[in-house]
Design a protein around this motif. Structure first.
Motif, mmCIF file in Angstrom:
data_model
loop_
_atom_site.group_PDB
_atom_site.id
_atom_site.type_symbol
_atom_site.label_atom_id
_atom_site.label_comp_id
_atom_site.label_asym_id
_atom_site.label_seq_id
_atom_site.Cartn_x
_atom_site.Cartn_y
_atom_site.Cartn_z
ATOM 1 N N CYS A 42 0.837 -1.215 0.000
ATOM 2 C CA CYS A 42 0.000 0.000 0.000
ATOM 3 C C CYS A 42 0.866 1.257 0.000
ATOM 4 O O CYS A 42 0.506 2.263 -0.629
ATOM 5 N N SER A 43 2.007 1.224 0.718
ATOM 6 C CA SER A 43 2.905 2.390 0.721
ATOM 7 C C SER A 43 3.448 2.639 -0.679
ATOM 8 O O SER A 43 3.515 3.792 -1.143
ATOM 9 N N ALA A 45 2.006 1.682 -3.496
ATOM 10 C CA ALA A 45 0.884 2.107 -4.342
ATOM 11 C C ALA A 45 0.567 3.582 -4.143
ATOM 12 O O ALA A 45 0.250 4.298 -5.105
ATOM 13 N N ALA A 46 0.652 4.049 -2.888
ATOM 14 C CA ALA A 46 0.377 5.459 -2.610
ATOM 15 C C ALA A 46 1.373 6.357 -3.326
ATOM 16 O O ALA A 46 1.012 7.404 -3.875
ATOM 17 N N ALA A 72 -9.144 5.627 -5.382
ATOM 18 C CA ALA A 72 -8.065 4.657 -5.203
ATOM 19 C C ALA A 72 -7.211 5.009 -3.993
ATOM 20 O O ALA A 72 -6.773 4.115 -3.237
ATOM 21 N N TYR A 73 -6.947 6.318 -3.769
ATOM 22 C CA TYR A 73 -6.192 6.759 -2.601
ATOM 23 C C TYR A 73 -6.887 6.335 -1.307
ATOM 24 O O TYR A 73 -6.253 5.829 -0.367
ATOM 25 N N VAL A 76 -6.580 2.561 -0.872
ATOM 26 C CA VAL A 76 -5.214 2.185 -0.499
ATOM 27 C C VAL A 76 -4.960 2.449 0.980
ATOM 28 O O VAL A 76 -4.448 1.587 1.714
ATOM 29 N N LYS A 80 -4.379 -0.083 4.069
ATOM 30 C CA LYS A 80 -3.154 0.075 4.861
ATOM 31 C C LYS A 80 -3.470 0.186 6.343
ATOM 32 O O LYS A 80 -2.804 -0.428 7.189
#
Length: 603
Positions: A42-43, A45-46, A72-73, A76, A80
């Protein structure tokens, strides 16, 4: 370098020893690791979403991207947050379970160590190991998992950085070894300071335990201010050690920040020139910049995790020093159950040395006690009387000679069955911070109120128990602080009666009492000794004149034994002890009479 090589295996061995306690919780740890991998993903992806956010929303003004990317943010960071919570929860639960297991194991090991171990140790130090040192070990696995998580996060972010800007990513990584160096350097310093800190905390525990236990003595000598000053000095030493820990733990963070700032500044300068020249898009550059910025955060967390690991290892050294040290071995015992009543005790050529002493505390002791006998041990202070009786329940192990109980060596019996067959009443009365009933029935499988009442009557303790605020339910306080010395002694006699041993040991049970209290306790002792084999250590010879055998001891040796009349004729030491005591008694009893005669003469 040589020093590091010798310390490193020790650290790894300690770490493996700590991690072994987490193995029973493999499923929870696996769940935490899976959660950790999702958090790391997730990190990454962000950081990756920054590029489409800049390029598609702000650059291309894509309306669909304006909906999809913010959503999406949220997804994510929701994922997380959920999996970070799950990971932290599972690790903390594992840590608490390990804390429970370690404390139980350490306490269990201590409970089965010989009496000599406790005579050499300080109570506050042992308490510190079970409470504070063990608590530090629980952080070992969570901190290692933190290291792994941060490592995975870094790998994900590095992948994003290289995908967006391979050249800039290579340059940014050059600063990482410099940023990692403080972790290694300050970690070693913190490990050393951690050991000192734990040792000083143990010293504080020792001081508090001694002062609070001996508060009457402190106040009797009006020494409150001096003890307060002593504690303040020790507390100040603890603070100074903690200050060093703060210095080293906090110095690493600014160094890492500075390295990160230099690296980021260079990346901004170089990346900015690439954007201005059209070599890359603003979205790709900012995506790379976010990845690099997020990459330094895990490095800083590595530092925090390393400090926790070093503290855990400092605590582990002190805990495993007891659990694993060959110097601290549990009491050895046989497998034979002692179920029959006492028949005979034989000591043959027994010699005992206390640890660190070349002079024997007991030398070549040979003694026989038969069932039904009352055997008295007499002699000057330090003659070895208490040491001798402490050999019978195997509180100490002799260096030479053997002790036989009912014809078998005491080492052949289980310690539990041997000690349950022996009752001990000493001058050092100890009662627990529990009610009267629990103190009398201590160590027994069941509590029989009728039997307790009978034992209390025989110990002449019924009247004072009934006068207590809650009778048998009255909590007596630490070491029985709420009742008098004579009352405490009568309760210990009731406890011995409830245990109903076939062999009784009385170790100067009335020496600390006044005359009135002694009479009541002596009467209770007579009830206790009735129809039992008794070994009596007496400071007043008047209480043992009718003993079947009197054993005279001096300087760790038996110098004579026999009945009273025979010893008066054959043993000079016994005759002298008898003469001193009875002359004193005659002088005390004669004083009022002499005073009365002098008054009559004056009249």
């Amino acid at each position: 370098m040589g020093k590091e090589k010798t310390q490193s295996p020790k650290s790894m061995a300690l770490l493996k020893r700590c991690l072994g306690y987490f193995l029973p919780y493999k499923f929870r740890i696996l769940l935490a690791i899976v959660s950790m991998a999702i958090v790391a993903a997730c990190s990454g992806a962000a950081a990756y979403l920054v590029k489409p956010a800049f390029d598609d929303i702000f650059g291309n003004r894509n309306a669909q991207a304006l909906v999809v990317i913010p959503l999406a943010y949220v997804v994510v960071f929701l994922l997380k947050g959920i999996f970070r919570y799950l990971q932290n929860y599972e690790m903390r639960m594992c840590g608490l379970k390990v804390l429970e297991t370690l404390r139980n194991e350490l306490h269990g090991k201590m409970m089965h160590l010989p009496v000599g171990f406790f005579e050499e140790q300080q109570v506050g130090n042992l308490m510190s190991r079970i409470t504070m040192d063990v608590a530090m070990i629980r952080n070992s696995l969570p901190s290692i998992v933190m290291l792994i998580r941060q490592g995975l996060e870094m790998l994900g972010l590095i992948a994003v950085a290289f995908y967006q800007q391979p050249f800039l990513a290579s340059i940014a990584l050059i600063g990482f070894p410099v940023a990692v160096y403080p972790i290694i350097y300050f970690g070693k310093k913190l490990r050393k300071i951690g050991r000192k800190n734990q040792s000083k905390l143990a010293d504080i525990n020792i001081i508090l335990q001694e002062i609070f236990s001996g508060i009457r003595v402190v106040k009797a000598f009006a020494n409150e201010d001096r003890e307060t000053q002593h504690f303040a000095e020790e507390n100040n030493r603890l603070v100074r050690i903690a200050q060093k820990e703060v210095i080293f733990s906090e110095l690493s963070s600014p160094v890492m920040d500075l390295v990160g700032a230099v690296g980021t500044a260079f990346v901004m300068w170089y990346g900015g020139t690439q954007v201005i020249s059209g070599g890359t898009t603003p979205g790709a550059f900012f995506s790379f910049l976010v990845a690099v910025g997020l990459m330094y955060a895990p490095v800083k967390k590595l530092n925090s995790a390393n400090m926790d690991i070093q503290r855990a290892l400092a605590g582990a050294e002190r805990v495993f020093d007891i659990l694993d040290s060959p110097n601290y071995t549990v009491e050895k015992e046989g497998d034979k159950e002692l179920t029959e009543d006492f028949r005979a005790l034989d000591m043959q050529g027994v010699t005992l040395y206390y640890p660190g002493s070349d002079v024997p505390a007991l030398k070549d002791i040979t003694l026989r006690v038969n069932a039904g006998e009352k055997v008295a041990l007499v002699g000057p202070s330090g003659a070895g009387k208490t040491t001798l009786v402490n050999l019978i329940p195997r509180f100490y192990t002799p260096a030479k000679g053997q002790i036989f109980f009912n014809g078998d060596a005491v080492e052949e019996y289980t310690l539990s069955s041997l000690r349950k067959s022996i009752g001990i009443v000493s001058q050092d009365t100890f009662l627990f911070n529990a009610d009267v009933r629990m103190n009398i029935a201590y160590g027994q499988d069941e509590i029989d109120d009728a039997r307790i009442a009978t034992c209390v009557e025989m110990a002449y303790a019924s009247d004072f128990i009934q006068s207590l605020p809650e009778g048998y339910d009255t909590v007596l306080g630490e070491r029985g602080a709420k009742i008098s010395g004579g009352q405490k002694q009568r309760l210990t006699i009731a406890r011995a009666l409830y245990k109903n041993p076939s062999l009784l040991i009385l170790d100067e049970a009335t020496s600390a009492l006044d005359t009135q209290a002694e009479r009541k306790v002596q009467a209770a002792l007579e009830n206790l000794m009735e129809n039992r084999t008794s070994i009596v250590i007496a400071h007043r010879l008047s209480t043992i004149l009718n003993a079947d055998k009197i054993v005279v001891m001096d300087k760790g040796q038996i110098i004579a034994q026999g009945p009273h009349a025979e010893l008066l004729e054959s043993c000079e030491l016994y005759a002298r002890l008898y003469r001193i005591q009875f002359e004193d008694a005659l002088n005390h009893s004669a004083t009022p009479t002499s005073h009365a005669h002098s008054e009559e003469e004056r009249a």
